[in-house]
Design a protein around this motif. Structure first.
Motif, short mmCIF file in Angstrom:
data_model
loop_
_atom_site.label_atom_id
_atom_site.label_comp_id
_atom_site.label_asym_id
_atom_site.label_seq_id
_atom_site.Cartn_x
_atom_site.Cartn_y
_atom_site.Cartn_z
N ILE A 82 0.78 -8.42 6.08
CA ILE A 82 0.52 -9.49 5.18
C ILE A 82 0.59 -9.09 3.54
CG2 ILE A 82 -1.69 -10.50 4.59
CD1 ILE A 82 -2.67 -9.85 7.50
N GLY A 83 0.28 -7.92 3.08
CA GLY A 83 0.35 -7.36 1.81
C GLY A 83 1.89 -7.96 1.23
N LYS A 84 2.87 -7.49 2.06
CA LYS A 84 4.08 -7.57 1.53
C LYS A 84 4.49 -9.17 1.42
CE LYS A 84 9.05 -6.41 2.84
NZ LYS A 84 9.90 -5.55 3.82
N MET A 85 4.15 -9.97 2.53
CA MET A 85 4.26 -11.40 2.30
C MET A 85 3.67 -11.94 1.07
SD MET A 85 5.48 -14.34 3.59
CE MET A 85 5.23 -15.76 3.00
N ALA A 86 2.52 -11.51 1.06
CA ALA A 86 1.76 -12.20 -0.40
C ALA A 86 2.20 -11.74 -1.48
CB ALA A 86 0.21 -11.61 0.05
N ALA A 87 2.60 -10.23 -1.50
CA ALA A 87 3.38 -9.87 -2.90
C ALA A 87 4.69 -10.97 -3.07
CB ALA A 87 3.88 -8.80 -2.91
N SER A 88 5.24 -11.43 -2.11
CA SER A 88 6.46 -12.27 -2.32
C SER A 88 6.24 -13.58 -3.07
CB SER A 88 7.29 -12.32 -1.01
OG SER A 88 6.64 -13.53 -0.05
N THR A 102 -9.11 -3.85 1.67
CA THR A 102 -8.11 -2.99 2.50
C THR A 102 -6.75 -3.86 2.54
OG1 THR A 102 -8.83 -3.46 4.62
CG2 THR A 102 -9.84 -1.59 3.45
N THR A 103 -6.89 -5.11 2.74
CA THR A 103 -5.67 -5.90 2.99
C THR A 103 -4.96 -6.21 1.65
OG1 THR A 103 -6.44 -6.81 4.95
CG2 THR A 103 -4.87 -8.34 3.77
N THR A 104 -6.07 -6.52 0.83
CA THR A 104 -5.50 -6.79 -0.75
C THR A 104 -4.74 -5.68 -1.23
OG1 THR A 104 -7.77 -6.41 -1.55
CG2 THR A 104 -6.95 -8.95 -1.18
N LEU A 105 -5.24 -4.41 -0.84
CA LEU A 105 -4.73 -3.26 -1.63
C LEU A 105 -3.25 -3.17 -1.41
CD1 LEU A 105 -5.11 -0.64 -3.03
CD2 LEU A 105 -5.52 0.45 -0.78
N HIS A 106 -2.80 -3.77 -0.19
CA HIS A 106 -1.18 -3.68 0.28
C HIS A 106 -0.56 -4.80 -0.56
CE1 HIS A 106 -1.39 -0.81 3.37
NE2 HIS A 106 -2.70 -1.23 3.76
N ILE A 107 -1.26 -5.67 -1.26
CA ILE A 107 -0.37 -6.57 -2.18
C ILE A 107 0.09 -5.71 -3.39
CG2 ILE A 107 -0.67 -8.56 -3.40
CD1 ILE A 107 -2.71 -9.82 -1.49
N ALA A 108 -1.03 -5.15 -3.98
CA ALA A 108 -0.57 -4.27 -5.02
C ALA A 108 0.46 -3.19 -4.72
CB ALA A 108 -2.00 -3.52 -5.51
N LYS A 109 0.37 -2.82 -3.63
CA LYS A 109 1.35 -1.55 -3.21
C LYS A 109 2.80 -2.32 -3.24
CE LYS A 109 -1.34 1.10 0.11
NZ LYS A 109 -1.30 2.41 -0.91
N ASN A 110 2.95 -3.67 -3.30
CA ASN A 110 4.18 -4.30 -3.17
C ASN A 110 4.61 -4.90 -4.57
OD1 ASN A 110 5.56 -4.29 -0.11
ND2 ASN A 110 3.19 -4.41 0.10
N LEU A 111 3.71 -4.63 -5.39
CA LEU A 111 4.05 -5.58 -6.69
C LEU A 111 4.51 -4.18 -7.89
CD1 LEU A 111 0.98 -7.82 -7.17
CD2 LEU A 111 3.33 -8.14 -6.54
N VAL A 112 4.49 -3.04 -7.35
CA VAL A 112 4.44 -1.78 -8.36
C VAL A 112 5.89 -1.91 -9.11
CG1 VAL A 112 4.82 0.83 -8.38
CG2 VAL A 112 3.06 -0.11 -7.30
N GLN A 113 7.00 -2.41 -8.64
CA GLN A 113 8.30 -2.62 -9.30
C GLN A 113 8.60 -3.90 -9.78
OE1 GLN A 113 10.03 0.10 -9.37
NE2 GLN A 113 8.62 1.15 -8.11
N ARG A 114 7.43 -4.91 -9.94
CA ARG A 114 7.74 -6.30 -10.60
C ARG A 114 7.60 -6.04 -11.87
NH1 ARG A 114 6.78 -9.90 -6.65
NH2 ARG A 114 7.42 -11.55 -7.98
#
Length: 253
Positions: A82-88, A102-114
């Protein structure tokens, strides 16, 4: 069998299996489907369970949230997807809100390189995840610290959110009901989520499939406030269809 006894046995059956169709119940109790539909209508009026197209679902309540450490390991693979999809859905140049969770945290994990993104959050875990991302500006709302979850909440949080205007808000929620919308068991945590929703042009709800269909004590916002729902492929189409019917874009990952 008397009608009152049959209705009680219907309730017991649905509680055991969580869901049932009209035809299944008619066979189980050896009555016409019209009789079952009448029984279900009367039972539904008591708030025990929810009617669906052709059947019924037992209403499950969320009365509290487990600790952050417990939630962080529950449905982990689904939350990562879910986090990866949301970050896209985040574009370079966006100003966004990331809710605590805990779900939204995975959005942040996928934004680090943006690049060139401003993130407003009330979650110190989210802020810490992005602390070394050189091309992302992080704004913490401030507020009272909840040590068990590293969430910031309260009057200061609400004040800051009330002064903001962002493109997107990613909202986590412990209960999402097809009729009553976003719901939460803890009244003190409701205003911040409402402030995030008011501050953003587009509302994206991120939640694993176990939260869908749940009821809770407080309504945060109606489903009409949601633009997009992202959940796991584990969610059933029966559970998701009411949200699609409401005009919400639903992604399953």
């Amino acid at each position: 069998m008397l009608a009152a006894e049959r209705k009680q046995r219907i309730v017991d059956y649905v509680r055991q299996y969580n869901t049932a169709t009209v035809s299944t119940l008619a066979r189980e109790f050896n009555v016409h489907e019209a009789t079952i539909r009448r029984d279900l209508g009367e039972i539904e009026s008591e708030g025990i369970f929810r009617r669906t197209h052709g059947g019924v679902i037992f209403e499950q309540w969320t009365n509290d949230e487990p600790s952050f450490s417990e939630r962080s390991t529950q449905n982990l693979d689904q939350k990562m997807r879910i986090g990866k999809m949301a970050a896209s859905l985040v574009q370079d140049g966006d100003h966004i809100i990331i809710d605590s969770g805990t779900t939204t945290l995975h959005i942040a994990k996928n934004l680090v390189q943006r690049s060139n993104i401003t993130v407003v959050t009330n979650d110190m875990n989210v802020a810490a995840e992005l602390r070394d991302a050189p091309r992302i500006k992080v704004i913490l709302t401030g507020g009272e610290l909840y040590p068990s979850s590293y969430m910031l909440n309260g009057m200061f949080t609400d004040h800051v959110l009330g002064s903001l205007h962002t493109l997107k808000a990613f909202i986590g929620i412990p209960a999402l009901h097809p009729q009553y919308g976003l719901m939460h068991p803890e009244a003190p945590l409701v205003p911040a989520k409402q402030g995030m929703i008011r501050a953003a042009r587009e509302i994206i709800v991120v939640t694993d499939n176990t939260k869908i269909g749940k009821l809770s004590l407080h309504t945060v916002a109606p489903n009409s406030a949601i633009h997009t729902l992202i959940t796991g492929k584990e969610a059933s189409e029966q559970d998701l269809q009411p949200f699609r019917d409401s005009g919400i874009t639903v992604h399953t990952v």
